[in-house]
Design a protein around this motif. Sequence first.
Motif, mmCIF file in Angstrom:
data_model
loop_
_atom_site.group_PDB
_atom_site.id
_atom_site.type_symbol
_atom_site.label_atom_id
_atom_site.label_comp_id
_atom_site.label_asym_id
_atom_site.label_seq_id
_atom_site.Cartn_x
_atom_site.Cartn_y
_atom_site.Cartn_z
ATOM 1 N N TYR A 2 -28.693 42.931 25.857
ATOM 2 C CA TYR A 2 -28.026 44.031 25.148
ATOM 3 C C TYR A 2 -27.993 45.299 25.983
ATOM 4 C CZ TYR A 2 -28.430 40.637 21.462
ATOM 5 O OH TYR A 2 -28.345 39.477 20.757
ATOM 6 N N ARG A 3 -29.053 45.527 26.751
ATOM 7 C CA ARG A 3 -29.062 46.711 27.611
ATOM 8 C C ARG A 3 -28.043 46.591 28.720
ATOM 9 N NH1 ARG A 3 -35.137 48.265 28.960
ATOM 10 N NH2 ARG A 3 -35.704 48.709 26.808
ATOM 11 N N GLY A 4 -27.936 45.382 29.283
ATOM 12 C CA GLY A 4 -27.009 45.167 30.384
ATOM 13 C C GLY A 4 -25.600 44.834 29.935
ATOM 14 N N HIS A 5 -25.357 44.855 28.609
ATOM 15 C CA HIS A 5 -24.045 44.531 28.036
ATOM 16 C C HIS A 5 -23.573 43.143 28.449
ATOM 17 C CE1 HIS A 5 -22.792 48.951 27.048
ATOM 18 N NE2 HIS A 5 -24.089 48.741 26.900
ATOM 19 N N VAL A 6 -24.503 42.184 28.445
ATOM 20 C CA VAL A 6 -24.164 40.809 28.838
ATOM 21 C C VAL A 6 -24.148 39.916 27.615
ATOM 22 C CG1 VAL A 6 -24.912 38.799 30.160
ATOM 23 C CG2 VAL A 6 -25.212 41.095 31.122
ATOM 24 N N GLU A 21 -17.986 45.797 22.668
ATOM 25 C CA GLU A 21 -16.958 45.381 23.620
ATOM 26 C C GLU A 21 -15.716 45.014 22.821
ATOM 27 O OE1 GLU A 21 -18.456 42.850 26.971
ATOM 28 O OE2 GLU A 21 -16.606 41.763 26.582
ATOM 29 N N ASP A 22 -14.584 45.558 23.195
ATOM 30 C CA ASP A 22 -13.318 45.311 22.483
ATOM 31 C C ASP A 22 -13.478 45.489 20.976
ATOM 32 O OD1 ASP A 22 -12.174 44.670 24.963
ATOM 33 O OD2 ASP A 22 -12.814 42.573 24.771
ATOM 34 N N GLY A 23 -14.195 46.539 20.600
ATOM 35 C CA GLY A 23 -14.332 46.849 19.176
ATOM 36 C C GLY A 23 -15.310 45.955 18.422
ATOM 37 N N VAL A 24 -15.963 45.019 19.141
ATOM 38 C CA VAL A 24 -16.931 44.137 18.473
ATOM 39 C C VAL A 24 -18.344 44.625 18.801
ATOM 40 C CG1 VAL A 24 -17.791 41.775 18.243
ATOM 41 C CG2 VAL A 24 -15.354 42.190 18.695
ATOM 42 N N ARG A 25 -19.197 44.657 17.783
ATOM 43 C CA ARG A 25 -20.580 45.066 17.988
ATOM 44 C C ARG A 25 -21.436 43.807 18.200
ATOM 45 N NH1 ARG A 25 -24.503 49.419 15.704
ATOM 46 N NH2 ARG A 25 -22.689 50.731 15.582
ATOM 47 N N TYR A 26 -22.013 43.688 19.385
ATOM 48 C CA TYR A 26 -22.917 42.576 19.676
ATOM 49 C C TYR A 26 -24.345 43.079 19.511
ATOM 50 C CZ TYR A 26 -18.748 40.409 21.564
ATOM 51 O OH TYR A 26 -17.500 39.887 21.697
#
Length: 309
Positions: A109-113, A231-236
Motif C-alpha cells: 500500500y505504501r509503494g502503491h503496488v 488508482e483510476d478512482g479506485v481505493r485499494y
Amino acid sequence: AACTAKAEWLAQTRSMMGTEIRVELWAENAERGSAAQQAVFDEVHRLDLMMNPMNPDSELSRINREAAQEPVVTTPEIVEVVQRALYYSDLSGGAFDITFASAGRLYDYRGHVKPSADALVQAAEKIDYHHLRLDPEAGSIAFDQPGMAIDLGGIAKGYAVDRGIAILRAAGITSAVVAAGGDSRVLGNLGDRPRVIGIRHPRKDGEYAALIPLQDTAISTSGDYERYFEEDGVRYHHIINPRTGGSAGGVQSASVIAPHGIDSDAMSTTVFVLGVEKGLAFINARPGVEAIIVDSEGRLHYSDGLLQE
Ligand code: ADP
Ligand code: MG
Ligand code: MG
C-alpha cells in the motif's frame, strides 16, 4: 523518582506492530505502575516478533514457509489466535479468513503496488480457511495445499491488547487503557465516570464520527483509511474480500464493542467485509456485542443495543 509512593496517571506510546501502542494507567504507586507499563510494552514486543508476517525470522513466517510440507508445531499464542480466527471464519461464512494472505501479501500500500489480474485470480484460489489444519492438542498448523499463507493482522492487535490488560490487572491496576492503533481495551473507569472513546471520522482527519462511553470492554475499528492508495478512482485498501482477493467495498469503517479485544478485533474486520446489512445482522445475533458502521456515503448505522440506550 523522588517519592515512590506517589499516585500518578501514566501515559506512554511506542511504535510496534506497525502502529502506535499506547498504555495509560492510574497508578497508586508510580514506580510499580511504570514497571507494569514497561511489562506491557515488553509483551507486545514479544508478540510482534512472533506474529509479524513481514519479518522472515518470525514464527509466523516459519509457518508460512513450512506448513504446506508438514505440520508445524508452533507457540501456544499462535495456536490460540488461529483457533479464534477459525471460529470467526465459521461464524461469518468465510468473511473473516486469515488465509486471505495469499492475495493480501501481493499488495504494497505504501509503494502503491497491486497484483496483476492474473496473479490475483491465482492467489485468490488459495484463500480458504478449510485448508488450514489446526491441531490444538499437538499445537500444530498445516496447510493442505501449496501457495497458502496466513496473516494475523485482523486479530493480533486485539489479542495483544488483552494480554496487556491481563498484565496490568495482575499488577493490581484498576484503571487503564491499552490501545494498539484502532484496537483498544478499557479497564475500570476514569475516576467516577466511564471513559469516552472516540471513533475516528473515516474522511475527516482529527474529527470523530462518534463518541462512546466505555467501561471494562474492548473496541476495535477497521477502516479503509488506514492503509490504502488510489488508482483510476479506485481505493485499494488493506481489508480483503476473501472471495475475490480485492479490497472489500461497501463501508468506510466498522467499529465493534465486545468484552475482549481478540473478539472486537476479529469482528470489526468481519463486519467491514460483510457490509452494513449483513454486518448488523451478524452483530445483532450476538448478545453483549455492539457495532457502529460508517457506510460508503458516510452515514452512521448502529446495532440494536446502542439504539435502545
Ligand atoms: P487495523 O489494522 O486498523 O487494526 P483491522 O483489524 O481490520 O484493522 O485489520 C486489518 C488487517 O486485517 C489487514 O491489514 C490484514 O492484515 C487483515 N485482513 C484483511 N482482510 C482480512 C480478512 N478478510 N480476514 C481476516 N483478516 C484480514
Ligand atoms: Mg480487526
Ligand atoms: Mg485491528
